[in-house]
Each structure stands twice: as structure tokens, then as C-alpha cells.
Design a protein around this motif. Structure first.
Motif, short mmCIF file in Angstrom:
data_model
loop_
_atom_site.label_atom_id
_atom_site.label_comp_id
_atom_site.label_asym_id
_atom_site.label_seq_id
_atom_site.Cartn_x
_atom_site.Cartn_y
_atom_site.Cartn_z
N TYR A 3 0.84 -1.20 0.00
CA TYR A 3 0.00 0.00 0.00
C TYR A 3 0.88 1.25 0.00
O TYR A 3 0.69 2.17 -0.80
CB TYR A 3 -0.94 0.00 1.21
CG TYR A 3 -1.55 1.35 1.50
CD1 TYR A 3 -2.53 1.86 0.67
CD2 TYR A 3 -1.10 2.12 2.57
CE1 TYR A 3 -3.07 3.12 0.90
CE2 TYR A 3 -1.64 3.37 2.80
CZ TYR A 3 -2.62 3.87 1.97
OH TYR A 3 -3.14 5.12 2.20
N MET A 18 2.54 2.00 -3.27
CA MET A 18 1.63 2.59 -4.26
C MET A 18 1.28 4.03 -3.90
O MET A 18 0.91 4.82 -4.77
CB MET A 18 0.36 1.74 -4.37
CG MET A 18 0.62 0.39 -5.04
SD MET A 18 -0.84 -0.68 -5.07
CE MET A 18 -1.77 0.03 -6.42
N ARG A 19 1.40 4.35 -2.62
CA ARG A 19 1.20 5.74 -2.23
C ARG A 19 2.39 6.62 -2.61
O ARG A 19 2.43 7.80 -2.30
CB ARG A 19 0.97 5.86 -0.71
CG ARG A 19 -0.37 5.40 -0.20
CD ARG A 19 -1.53 6.12 -0.84
NE ARG A 19 -1.53 7.56 -0.64
CZ ARG A 19 -2.20 8.19 0.33
NH1 ARG A 19 -2.93 7.52 1.18
NH2 ARG A 19 -2.14 9.49 0.43
N THR A 25 -8.70 3.83 1.62
CA THR A 25 -7.47 4.55 1.92
C THR A 25 -7.38 4.87 3.42
O THR A 25 -6.35 4.63 4.05
CB THR A 25 -7.41 5.86 1.10
OG1 THR A 25 -7.63 5.53 -0.27
CG2 THR A 25 -6.07 6.54 1.26
N THR A 29 -13.24 -3.03 -0.46
CA THR A 29 -12.92 -3.20 -1.87
C THR A 29 -13.65 -4.41 -2.43
O THR A 29 -14.21 -4.38 -3.52
CB THR A 29 -11.40 -3.39 -2.04
OG1 THR A 29 -10.76 -2.30 -1.42
CG2 THR A 29 -11.02 -3.46 -3.49
N ASN A 72 -9.36 0.78 -10.75
CA ASN A 72 -9.24 1.13 -9.34
C ASN A 72 -9.55 -0.03 -8.41
O ASN A 72 -8.97 -0.14 -7.33
CB ASN A 72 -10.09 2.36 -9.04
CG ASN A 72 -9.45 3.62 -9.61
OD1 ASN A 72 -8.23 3.71 -9.66
ND2 ASN A 72 -10.26 4.54 -10.08
N LYS A 87 -6.34 -1.92 -8.33
CA LYS A 87 -5.33 -1.25 -7.51
C LYS A 87 -5.60 -1.42 -6.02
O LYS A 87 -4.70 -1.67 -5.24
CB LYS A 87 -5.28 0.23 -7.87
CG LYS A 87 -4.67 0.49 -9.23
CD LYS A 87 -4.43 1.97 -9.43
CE LYS A 87 -3.71 2.18 -10.77
NZ LYS A 87 -3.01 3.46 -10.80
N MET A 88 -6.87 -1.27 -5.67
CA MET A 88 -7.18 -1.38 -4.24
C MET A 88 -7.02 -2.81 -3.73
O MET A 88 -6.78 -3.03 -2.55
CB MET A 88 -8.60 -0.86 -3.97
CG MET A 88 -8.68 0.65 -4.05
SD MET A 88 -10.26 1.28 -3.50
CE MET A 88 -11.28 0.95 -4.93
N HIS A 121 2.18 -2.68 -8.95
CA HIS A 121 2.66 -2.46 -7.59
C HIS A 121 3.50 -1.20 -7.43
O HIS A 121 3.86 -0.84 -6.32
CB HIS A 121 3.41 -3.70 -7.10
CG HIS A 121 2.50 -4.90 -7.09
ND1 HIS A 121 1.40 -4.96 -6.29
CD2 HIS A 121 2.48 -6.02 -7.85
CE1 HIS A 121 0.76 -6.10 -6.53
NE2 HIS A 121 1.38 -6.75 -7.48
N TRP A 169 -1.64 5.01 -6.31
CA TRP A 169 -2.85 4.61 -5.59
C TRP A 169 -4.04 5.44 -6.11
O TRP A 169 -3.86 6.61 -6.45
CB TRP A 169 -2.62 4.86 -4.09
CG TRP A 169 -3.72 4.37 -3.22
CD1 TRP A 169 -4.64 5.14 -2.55
CD2 TRP A 169 -4.02 3.01 -2.90
NE1 TRP A 169 -5.50 4.33 -1.85
CE2 TRP A 169 -5.14 3.01 -2.05
CE3 TRP A 169 -3.47 1.78 -3.27
CZ2 TRP A 169 -5.72 1.85 -1.55
CZ3 TRP A 169 -4.04 0.61 -2.77
CH2 TRP A 169 -5.15 0.65 -1.91
N GLU A 202 -7.28 7.75 -6.75
CA GLU A 202 -7.80 8.98 -6.16
C GLU A 202 -9.25 9.15 -6.59
O GLU A 202 -9.65 8.66 -7.63
CB GLU A 202 -6.98 10.17 -6.65
CG GLU A 202 -5.71 10.34 -5.86
CD GLU A 202 -4.88 11.48 -6.39
OE1 GLU A 202 -5.46 12.45 -6.91
OE2 GLU A 202 -3.64 11.38 -6.28
#
Length: 814
Positions: free
Chosen positions: A68, A71-72, A629, A644, A688, A691-692, A719, A723, A725
Motif C-alpha cells: 500500500y 503505491m502511495r 485509503t 474493496t 481502481n 489497484k485497491m 505495484h 494509488w 484517487e
RNA sequence: GAGCCAUUAGUCUAGCCUGGCUAUGACGUCGCCCUUACAAGGCGAAGGUCCCCGGUUCAAAUCCGGGAUGGCUCACCA
């Protein structure tokens, strides 16, 4: 494009293990100054041969967070270590090779240990890689390597210079079987059958008193007799003198509140040492020291005619003699719990030995303050840390009389015993091989020295993992990353070792770095078996991750591991592993469907007019992104997963995809932009969702990402992709109208199901009855509704079936 | 003995902090459906004294007090 009908986890996971390695996407970039660093103080697993689902469980948790954070956009420092020194490893090697460390050459034994560790670590590394840990293997360390040795020895030398490390003759917990001192945490309770023996002691005036004991063999080590100060029956004995039976020495009667007046005769003999209380009394009243038992578990000279007998033999012989003399008046059989060594099961003894200690007791308050500065997840775990500190009674004993470990860097003058430590730049040293750091003793001038043969306990090294990883020993060298990563962002660990690993790490960090070691600590629970029992070898209920990976997949294992709140224990149930497999398959299929329809999608198209249903799902997506998030930020990976998962399975797959199908397959029935609107929406929600889900199920999300999105985003791996938005263009009012469509479609589906109709059965018309103010809105969702329920027409007039949660009724005509 | 945590359909679990929907989801069970993403599937249904007893409140799974059971950690174990 490979769009096979079923997702094949085995092939996919193997493929990505290789590719990720080549892509180096988990590499910590030490030269990058722009990205924020997220550093993890990974627990080094003990190299003792067995690895079970508990490890897989908690290491997965750490990886969720690492992925996580990556990805941030963080520069993630995620090292991996092995705790491969000390008693656990020795025992593992002794058992595996059928050898004993204490009756062979020390260096030869160490060599064998190193070999075995290398083998075991290869195996472990393979397993962690399969589970998908996004570790940077360039940052590997071992607690016996040169860096760890140097760190551990430097910490010791520094503490010595600060006056916080000292050597003292002190009673230590001793295992006669393993011939080593033990730490409190290495003890276990075990129940034994025994006898409470009522033995007669004699006062100077000839009066006889009775003392009950389970350990008559300690009579030769009796140094005092203790009574409770307020016990009316025994008060008169205080300060009188008593003769010890068989051995005939006299000892004084002392008053102390720790005596239980109702137990036995209310009179206790204090021996050095039978148990912890004996030690406390010995310390408190400055009693004489009498050693009755040797390190090998035999009687000493002090025991006179019982010398050289084993403990059990001596007990029997002494009881026999007491009986003969008429000094034993009663034997009451009891069951009592005794402290035993957790690795060999033998009852422990207390012996006085020279031991090195780290001072703790004078700084309890500061330890508590340090704990307050750290964020605890979950919060309540901090209570255990606090309680432990409040209850601390001993300084930390760090020396162990073993062979395979980090040597204690001290030499003693042969004449006067004065201790000499090396300078820190001479480290690491091995005093059993290397020469003393001085030529002449500064105390007596003698030029012969004896190197310390002891080693550090494993915790004194593993409590330095932050310093090891941050290259604390080489702060100015080019490997210097200390300032960047210290204090660490995160310490992940399980709850059973809060009291020593977490605590000891906080202590070392305070002493050496005057700082907390990490900003956040995340505490995992344990993996249990299907009956909610703790997995353990002796119970035979251990499930090995290997089997699970073979039978299910890494994604399924991780999906299971994300199934409970942080800190909770979780039983291993195969059904839950199946759910993970299904989830992966679902991701594969839904994405495959979407991607099929995205091949002609024009990214550049602007001002796309979205349908209400599109607004609805995008609004749901925004909520999910926000909440997921937030959850990850709070280390609530299970909540993140759930959010998710629900969004993807229910909102996307069950509802949105069903509604949008007709628009995609039959664009001729809609106006021009309808297909593009669907494509735009599909792109957003699928990408998304992937991604999540990526931190939890990295393999299937990567495989799917590569089918389409990697090219679209021009990023080589999901990876390291950004992340999600929240999208700004979503209209909440439109979303509400879209929800109406979802509700109407669901109601009609249920009607079909209740009436045993096939869901794709064609309808000639649906009739909707709704309040006037909704009529315009119904117009805008009419195409989607008709398409989803396969109806030719939609008519507004009186209808019969109420739709739950709305003011709308409907009827249908076939 | 002390501290902490837990107790929700047959099973696992969400919700509890910050009280208010018909108590979440999954597995299992039952019924229908091989529908151009998915039968490792879809659509539905049944299944609950939210451990017990009190209290606070218009309202309690949720807050407070007491108790029971289980788990973990610590202490005791002469």
C-alpha cells in the motif's frame, strides 16, 4: 491476449515471482531524496526448522502495508532478516545432526550451525518469495553476521561506558539439562506429582516446630526460616534461632509478609535457592549464600554424604534419613506446577553465576513515556507493554553460557579479574580466539588475560534490528542511511512478544539513539487450527504454508490472512481459502469482460456524457477509495479488503456490469456516446478495483493489470502504479437516479426468480408506477432498465408490486 | 490471583469507538437458471434470545455495572 476462461494461479504466480525479481520494483532507492521513506523493522524469524501458518499470517499483514505504502509513492525500506543465533538455533541443530554442543569442539559446532542456517534460510527465502512478500532482498541480514555482531557488541561496549552494563554474581535461572542460564520468558509451567514433607526443626530451647517443603534436598542450603509478621501462632518465633535437621547448623527466624500463614505450617525455610521468593529474601535480608546444586544438577560438597547424588536421588536419600531419625512426621501427596525450560521440559534451578546485565529498573518512567510516543495498532496492545514495565523487577540479564551466538567482548585479568573491553572500532571480536585489547592489566600489572566464553542471549541482538538495518555501526560511511530511515515507520510483530521484543527494542533505542525506534507498531494475532487451538508441534495440528500454497495459491493464502481485524487470532479453515481462489477468479473474469470492451476505447475523449448508472457506480467507487485509503492508513487491512471486495463483487459485478452489458453489446439501441460512457466508467472502476486489491492479492491483480492497464498507464507494474484517487466529475444527484435503476432492475430480477422465469427471458413491457416528480428521472434511466431486464417497452402507469426502499411499483408483461 | 481480549445463524466473520435502517458478508443448506465475463457461476430463499442479569435512554449488539465461559500475558507454585 491470453483470455483463458479460468484463472490459473499456479502458472501466473510462478511467472510473476521471476518477473518481479528482474524488474527490481521492490528495491529501496537510497539515493532518492524526493520520495518520502517508509521503513519497516521486519521481524527476523527464528531459524529453528519449523515454519507454520502463523508466520505466513503475520508476514502477509506486513506486506499488505508495504505494498500500500509503495503505491502511495513512498520509497519503501523493507528488509528481511533471520534470527539464526542463540539457543533455539543450537537446539535445532543439535537435534537435526544428533550432536551436543557442550561435548564437542566449539568452533566445529559453530561451523555446523552456520551450515544448517544457510540451508534453512534458503528454504525460508523461497517460501517468502512464493507468498509474495515485496521484500528488498538486497537488504537481507542475519543476527549472526558481521554487521549484527558488531552492532550487538558495540551496544554492549557503549552501555558499559555509560555505566549501564555491569557484571555481577547473581542468582540466575539455570537449566541443568541444557547447562545454560535462561531468561524468564524461556520458562513454561508443568505439573508434577510431588510430596509436601512436614519436617521437624528444633529451637535452641528444644522446642520442635514443623516446616513443610517439597524440596528437602535443599536442607543443606537452608539459610533462614521465615514467618509472617502478623501471624499470631508463629509471631513468637521471630529472631529466635533454629537448628536445621540432619545438617545441624543454626539459622535465624525472620519476619516477612510474603509468607502465606495458611500454607503448610505457616513457617517456611529459605534456601539458596529453591524459588524466586528465596532469591528475594536472600537479597532483602543479606543472607548467606549456600550452593547445594552443581551446574550439572548434582549435589555439592555442602551436602556432605549426599555429595554427587542427582537432585532426585538426594531427595529420596534425605527423606529416608529424616524418617529414620523420626524427623519426618507427614508426607502429603500434591500436584504442583514447577517452572521448566520450554525447550527441554526439565525443572529449572537457581544458581549463582557471574552474569552481565543491562540496567533497566531506574528508568521505568522513561520507558513508559517512550511507549506513549508510539502509535499502537490496535491501541489496547499498549496496555500489555505498560503493565510489563510497571511489573519489572529485574535488570536484563544478557549473558548465556552457550556456544553459538555473539561473543561477549570482554577479557578478564587472570590475576585480579579486572575486565577489559575493546574499542568499538576493533569490533567484532571473539575473546575465545582473539587477543585482549591491552598488554598489561592496569590494576595489577599481570599480562595474562582470559576471554569471556559466554555469548549474548538472542534478544540482546534482535532488540537491535533497527540499528542493524540502519547501519548504526557505520554512520558516516557511504552506507549511511541511518538518518533517513530512523526512527522506522513501522514495527510489525505478533502480540506474544510485546513484553520482550518490542520492549527491549524500545530500551535499546532510548539508550543508544535517545529516540523511539519506530513511529508505529502493528500487532498481529496468531493463526489457529480449525478448532481454534493454537498451532503447535506437540499437538500435531500445524499446517504448513507450503501445503496451502500448493493446494490453493499465494493470493488465496493472503486473502485468508486479511480476513480478520488486526490483533485478532484467526482459525485456519479451508473454506476460507476457497473464497480467496474464487475472488481471484472473479477478478480475472470481470476484468477480462471489461477489457474485451475496452479495446477500442479512446482515452482522449473528453466531456463524455455519463448515464445515471455510471454516476452511481463512480460515486460508489469514490466512497470506496476514500474509505479503503483511510483504513489502510490506520493499518486496518481487513476493513480495506472488505470494502474493496464488496464494491467489486456486489456493486461492480452483480449490479453495474449487468446493467451496462446491453449498452456495450447493442450500442445501436442507444445514442452515440452511450458506449463511450460505459467504457470510461468500466476503465475507472476496474482499474481502481485492481489497484485497491493489489496489496492483498498481488498476483492476480498484476496479471490482469498487464492485460491492458499497464500499457494504458505506461507503468510496468501495478505495484508501483499510483494509488487511486477520487474522481471529481461525479454528480451525486445523477448517482441517486442511477441507484433507482439498480433497485428497479433488482426487483424485476427477483420477480423473475420467484416466478421461475429465466433471467434472460424476454418481456414485452414493464409497467412502472411512480410519483410524478420522478417521471423525468425515470426517462433518463429507461434505456438501461430495458436493456438489463430484456424488455421491449417501459410504460408509466398503475402497477402492483412494491419496490423496497422506494415509492415505486412495477408490473411486467411477458 | 492480576491485567488484557473475546463471546453475533451449523461454521467463520462485519458492525461496537461516535446508540436509531429489516444486524454485514462468506462457507454450508434449499429452490430456480448452462444468460455472448465467470457453473470455482448467476438469481433468490431459509437460518439469530447479538453469552446471561441489571442499569442509562424515547431508543442498546453498540454505553455503564455485575456475572458466566473461552483465550492470551504476567504473578504465585515454601
Amino acid at each position: 491476449m491470453d483470455l483463458s476462461k479460468k484463472y490459473n494461479p499456479k502458472a501466473v504466480e510462478e511467472k510473476w515471482q521471476e518477473k518481479w525479481k528482474k524488474m527490481k520494483i521492490y528495491r529501496f532507492d537510497k539515493n532518492n531524496t524526493k520520495k518520502k521513506i517508509y521503513s519497516i523493522d521486519t521481524p527476523p524469524p527464528t531459524v529453528s526448522g519449523n515454519i507454520h501458518m502463523g508466520h505466513a499470517f503475520s508476514y502477509s499483514h506486513t506486506d499488505f502495508i508495504a505494498r500500500y505504502q509503495r503505491m502511495r509513492g513512498k520509497n519503501v525500506f523493507y528488509p528481511f532478516g533471520f534470527d539464526d543465533n542463540g539457543l533455539p538455533t543450537e537446539k535445532y541443530v543439535e537435534k537435526k545432526r544428533k550432536i551436543k554442543g557442550h561435548n564437542m569442539d566449539r568452533q566445529a559446532f559453530i561451523k555446523i550451525c552456520l551450515e544448517e542456517c544457510e540451508d534453512a534460510e534458503k528454504l525460508f527465502t523461497g517460501l517468502w518469495t512464493r507468498i509474495g512478500l515485496s521484500v528488498d532482498w538486497n537488504l537481507k541480514y542475519s543476527s549472526i553476521d558481521q554487521r549484527a555482531q558488531k552492532t550487538c557488541q558495540k551496544a554492549f561496549v557503549d552501555l558499559y561506558d555509560m555505566g549501564r552494563s555491569y557484571i555481577k554474581e547473581a542468582p540466575s535461572i539455570w537449566c541443568p539439562g541444557c547447562r545454560t542460564t535462561l531468561a524468564q520468558v524461556e520458562l513454561e509451567d508443568k505439573e508434577f506429582d510431588s510430596y509436601f514433607n512436614d519436617i521437624i526443626f528444633e529451637l535452641e530451647n528444644g522446642e520442635k516446630i514443623v516446616i513443610a517443603t517439597t524440596r528437602p534436598e535443599l536442607l543443606p542450603a537452608c539459610v533462614a526460616v521465615i514467618v509472617h509478621p502478623d501471624n499470631e501462632k508463629t509471631k513468637y518465633l521471630i529472631n529466635k534461632k533454629v537448628k536445621v535437621p540432619l545438617f545441624n547448623n543454626t539459622v535465624k527466624v525472620i519476619a516477612d509478609k510474603r509468607v502465606d500463614p495458611d500454607k503448610g505450617s505457616g513457617i517456611v525455610m529459605c534456601c539458596t535457592f529453591g524459588d524466586q521468593t528465596d532469591m528475594e529474601w536472600w537479597k532483602a535480608y543479606n543472607l548467606e549464600l549456600k550452593t547445594a546444586i552443581t551446574p550439572a544438577g548434582k549435589m555439592t560438597e555442602l551436602a556432605g554424604k549426599y555429595k554427587d547424588m542427582k537432585i532426585e536421588e538426594a531427595r529420596k536419600a534425605i527423606i529416608d534419613d529424616l524418617k529414620k531419625e523420626g524427623l519426618l512426621i507427614k508426607q502429603k501427596p500434591i500436584k504442583h506446577t514447577v517452572n521448566v525450560h520450554d525447550r527441554c521440559g526439565k525443572p529449572i534451578e537457581f544458581l549463582v553465576k557471574k552474569q552481565w546485565f543491562y540496567k533497566l529498573l531506574d528508568r521505568k518512567k522513561e520507558f513508559l513515556e517512550q511507549g506513549n510516543k508510539i502509535n499502537w495498532y490496535p491501541k489496547f496492545m499498549k496496555v500489555r507493554f505498560d503493565n510489563w514495565i510497571k511489573g519489572l523487577q529485574w535488570d536484563w540479564s544478557v549473558s548465556r553460557q552457550r556456544f553459538y551466538g555473539i561473543p561477549i567482548p570482554v577479557w578478564y585479568c587472570k590475576e585480579c579479574g579486572k575486565e577489559f573491553l575493546p574499542k568499538t572500532d576493533e569490533l567484532p571480536v571473539d575473546p575465545t580466539k582473539d587477543k585482549a585489547p591491552v598488554k598489561k592489566c592496569t590494576g595489577c600489572g599481570c599480562n595474562e588475560f582470559i576471554g569471556d566464553k559466554d555469548v549474548f542471549d538472542t534478544w540482546s541482538c534482535s532488540s537491535l534490528t533497527p540499528q542493524i538495518n540502519a547501519w548504526w555501526i557505520d554512520e558516516t560511511g557511504n552506507k549511511n542511511i541511518c538518518k533517513k530511515i530512523y526512527p522506522f515507520s513501522l514495527r510489525p510483530q505478533a502480540h506474544d512478544i510485546i513484553t520482550f521484543w518490542a520492549f527491549n527494542t524500545v530500551v535499546q533505542s532510548l539508550y543508544h539513539n535517545k529516540s523511539i525506534p519506530w513511529e508505529n507498531i502493528m500487532i498481529s494475532g496468531h493463526a489457529l487450527d480449525q478448532n481454534s487451538q493454537k498451532m503447535s508441534k506437540s499437538k500435531g495440528n500445524v499446517v504448513e504454508p507450503q501445503e496451502v500454497l500448493d493446494k490453493f495459491s499465494a493470493d488465496a493464502l493472503r486473502f485468508w490472512a486479511a480476513g480478520t481485524k488486526l490483533g485478532d487470532d484467526l482459525p485456519y479453515l479451508e473454506k476460507d481459502l476457497k473464497t480467496g481462489l474464487k475472488f481471484a477468479n472473479k477478478i480475472w473474469n470481470a476484468s477480462k469482460f471489461s477489457i474485451m470492451h475496452l479495446e477500442d476505447y479512446n482515452f482522449k475523449a473528453k466531456d463524455i456524457k455519463l448515464f445515471p448508472a455510471d454516476h452511481w457506480i463512480l460515486n460508489k467507487m469514490n466512497e470506496t477509495i476514500k474509505n479503503t485509503t483511510d483504513s489502510f492508513e490506520k493499518y486496518a487491512y481487513s476493513k480495506a479488503k472488505k470494502l474493496t471486495e464488496y464494491f467489486f463483487l456486489v456493486d461492480v459485478c452483480d449490479n453495474y456490469l449487468e446493467i451496462v452489458k446491453d449498452r456495450l453489446y447493442n450500442p445501436q439501441n442507444y445514442d452515440q456516446q452511450s458506449r463511450l460512457a460505459a467504457q470510461y466508467t468500466l476503465y475507472q472502476i476496474i482499474l481502481n478495483s485492481l489497484k485497491m486489491s493489489a496489496p492483498i492479492t498481488p498476483y492476480v491483480t498484476e496479471e490482469t493489470y498487464q492485460l491492458y492497464f499497464a500499457k494504458a498507464e505506461k507503468i510496468e507494474s501495478i505495484h508501483i502504479s499510483p494509488w487511486p484517487e477520487e474522481l471529481k466529475k461525479v454528480d451525486k444527484k445523477q448517482a441517486d437516479i442511477g441507484e433507482l435503476a439498480i433497485k428497479i432492475v433488482a426487483a424485476i430480477r427477483k420477480f423473475k426468480s420467484d416466478n421461475r422465469m429465466a433471467l434472460n427471458e424476454k418481456l414485452s413491457e414493464i409497467i412502472i408506477q411512480a410519483p410524478k416528480e420522478l417521471h423525468n428521472e425515470l426517462k433518463t434511466i429507461e434505456p438501461d432498465i430495458k436493456g438489463a431486464v430484456k424488455s421491449e417497452k417501459l410504460i408509466l402507469r398503475k402497477a402492483e408490486h412494491k419496490i423496497e426502499g422506494t415509492d415505486i411499483l412495477f408490473s411486467i408483461k411477458t
